[in-house]
Design an enzyme around this catalytic site. Sequence first.
Site, short mmCIF file in Angstrom:
data_model
loop_
_atom_site.label_atom_id
_atom_site.label_comp_id
_atom_site.label_asym_id
_atom_site.label_seq_id
_atom_site.Cartn_x
_atom_site.Cartn_y
_atom_site.Cartn_z
N GLU A 45 -43.82 7.07 35.82
CA GLU A 45 -44.20 8.02 34.77
C GLU A 45 -45.04 9.15 35.35
O GLU A 45 -45.92 8.90 36.20
CB GLU A 45 -45.00 7.24 33.71
N THR B 236 -44.38 11.20 37.45
CA THR B 236 -44.12 11.39 38.89
C THR B 236 -43.14 12.54 39.12
O THR B 236 -43.13 13.13 40.19
CB THR B 236 -43.50 10.11 39.49
N ASP C 243 -35.63 13.52 33.15
CA ASP C 243 -34.89 13.23 31.91
C ASP C 243 -33.49 13.84 31.98
O ASP C 243 -32.50 13.23 31.55
CB ASP C 243 -35.61 13.83 30.70
N SER D 291 -37.08 11.29 24.94
CA SER D 291 -36.57 12.56 25.42
C SER D 291 -35.38 13.08 24.62
O SER D 291 -34.32 13.41 25.16
CB SER D 291 -36.21 12.45 26.91
N SER D 292 -35.59 13.18 23.31
CA SER D 292 -34.51 13.68 22.45
C SER D 292 -34.24 15.16 22.75
O SER D 292 -33.10 15.62 22.62
CB SER D 292 -34.88 13.49 20.98
N GLU E 2 -36.51 23.88 28.32
CA GLU E 2 -37.73 23.20 27.81
C GLU E 2 -38.99 24.01 28.15
O GLU E 2 -39.88 24.16 27.33
CB GLU E 2 -37.87 21.81 28.42
N TYR F 127 -49.98 17.25 27.89
CA TYR F 127 -48.99 17.03 28.95
C TYR F 127 -49.11 18.14 29.99
O TYR F 127 -49.23 17.87 31.20
CB TYR F 127 -47.58 17.01 28.33
C1 GLA Z 1 -41.64 13.67 29.54
C2 GLA Z 1 -41.11 14.76 30.45
C3 GLA Z 1 -40.65 14.19 31.79
C4 GLA Z 1 -41.71 13.28 32.42
C5 GLA Z 1 -42.27 12.29 31.40
C6 GLA Z 1 -43.44 11.49 31.92
O1 GLA Z 1 -40.61 12.83 29.16
O2 GLA Z 1 -40.04 15.43 29.83
O3 GLA Z 1 -40.28 15.23 32.65
O4 GLA Z 1 -42.71 14.03 33.03
O5 GLA Z 1 -42.67 12.93 30.20
O6 GLA Z 1 -43.03 10.62 32.91
#
Ligand code: GLA
Length: 391
Positions: free
Chosen positions: A39, A41, A176, A130-131, A164, A226
């Site tokens: 996560e 990373t 994702d 990740s929708s 995004e 984030y």
């Molecule tokens: C979201 C982001 C990803 C990733 C995760 C955390 O899903 O879209 O790129 O950074 O958070 O692991």
Amino acid sequence: MMTSQSPLLSIVIKAHERLCLDKAPLIVKSPGRINIIGEHTDYNNGFALLGAVDKSVVLAFTPRADNAIRLHSIDFDSTFETSLSTLEATGLEWPNLVLGSVIQLQRSEQNLSGFDLVYGADLPRSAGLSSSSAIACGVIYGLNKLFDLNMSVNDMAWSAVRTEHEFMGVRCGVMDQINNLRAQENSALLLDCQDQSSQYVPFEQQKLSVVLCDSQVRRKLSLSKYNKRRGQCEEGVTVLEKIKPGIKSLRDISMDFLQSNKSLLNPTVYKRCHFVLEENQRVLKTCEALRNNDLESIKRLLYASHEGLRDLYQVSCAEINKLVDGAMQIKGVYGARLMGAGFGGCTINLVEESQIGTFLNEMTKVFRDKLRKSPKIHVTALSKGTHVVNV
Ligand code: GLA
């Protein structure tokens, strides 16, 4: 409880028939993302071990002879019309992911014409699945097919990432999107985000089910938090680069180097970097443990990932911690942790197939007694990445 059977495909087809009458659509299914481990990373050029969930966005496309774009979202019950020649973000949030994806293709000088698109999802939004990348990748993959654009998986993934960044304001990494396009059934995808190379890790022989528990916490502020985490990692690299020129990301430094330069870093920045370095190692160790069917190590590694996310990266929340700690008490659980960006969303739990009944009963009690919420538990399977559906 979420169910795995969905009438989504027929709903999309019927809605498409109403909008486009007799034209046969190109239908694309684009799934959400599961992260077994790894996560935060990805934007640090690290590793992640991923898969596709059996919940998705279904998109039905038809080309048009003119430059018009007509979008219909089943979930928002709303239609939006625009043209390729005047394309820009709108005040309405829902069309922006689609429009942003089309703008990325225009910028890379792809030869597009107008199209109609009807889409709907059984993938919950803001649940850590990740929708948004499922929509952006589904649109780009569909247009690539519809107009024979000849884009590679990496081109499609990076176009979705730029969408995004620019249209959703999230400075996400690439995991994702690559996973969305490369995932395979019954396998996990080990992704090296530095060069986007990947390999499949078999995920069947361990007899583990992937179970998601949805905390139902949706945090609005999570976006800025984030981006702040990403900024803190970048700050760490900027400071360390002065000592060791040539460092481009946290991937280029060892734990010894980080620890010996601890005094140079702001304590919060140090914690974030420390987590990322450890998490990268945990991903590789989890792959090894999966290959050796070493369930006890998997359990230890996933929980250590959760502890790091909670204490060092500080992206967990009370509800998620209760779900993880509750799950860790149940027989047959080989790992539980927060999944995705954090601040709410889902936990991922690896549960021995024969113990699923016990898990569901016990977690129902955790939801009711500790969270005071109705349970939202989904037993899923590692599924296929974005693909065309023949109907
Ligand atoms: C979201 C982001 C990803 C990733 C995760 C955390 O899903 O879209 O790129 O950074 O958070 O692991």
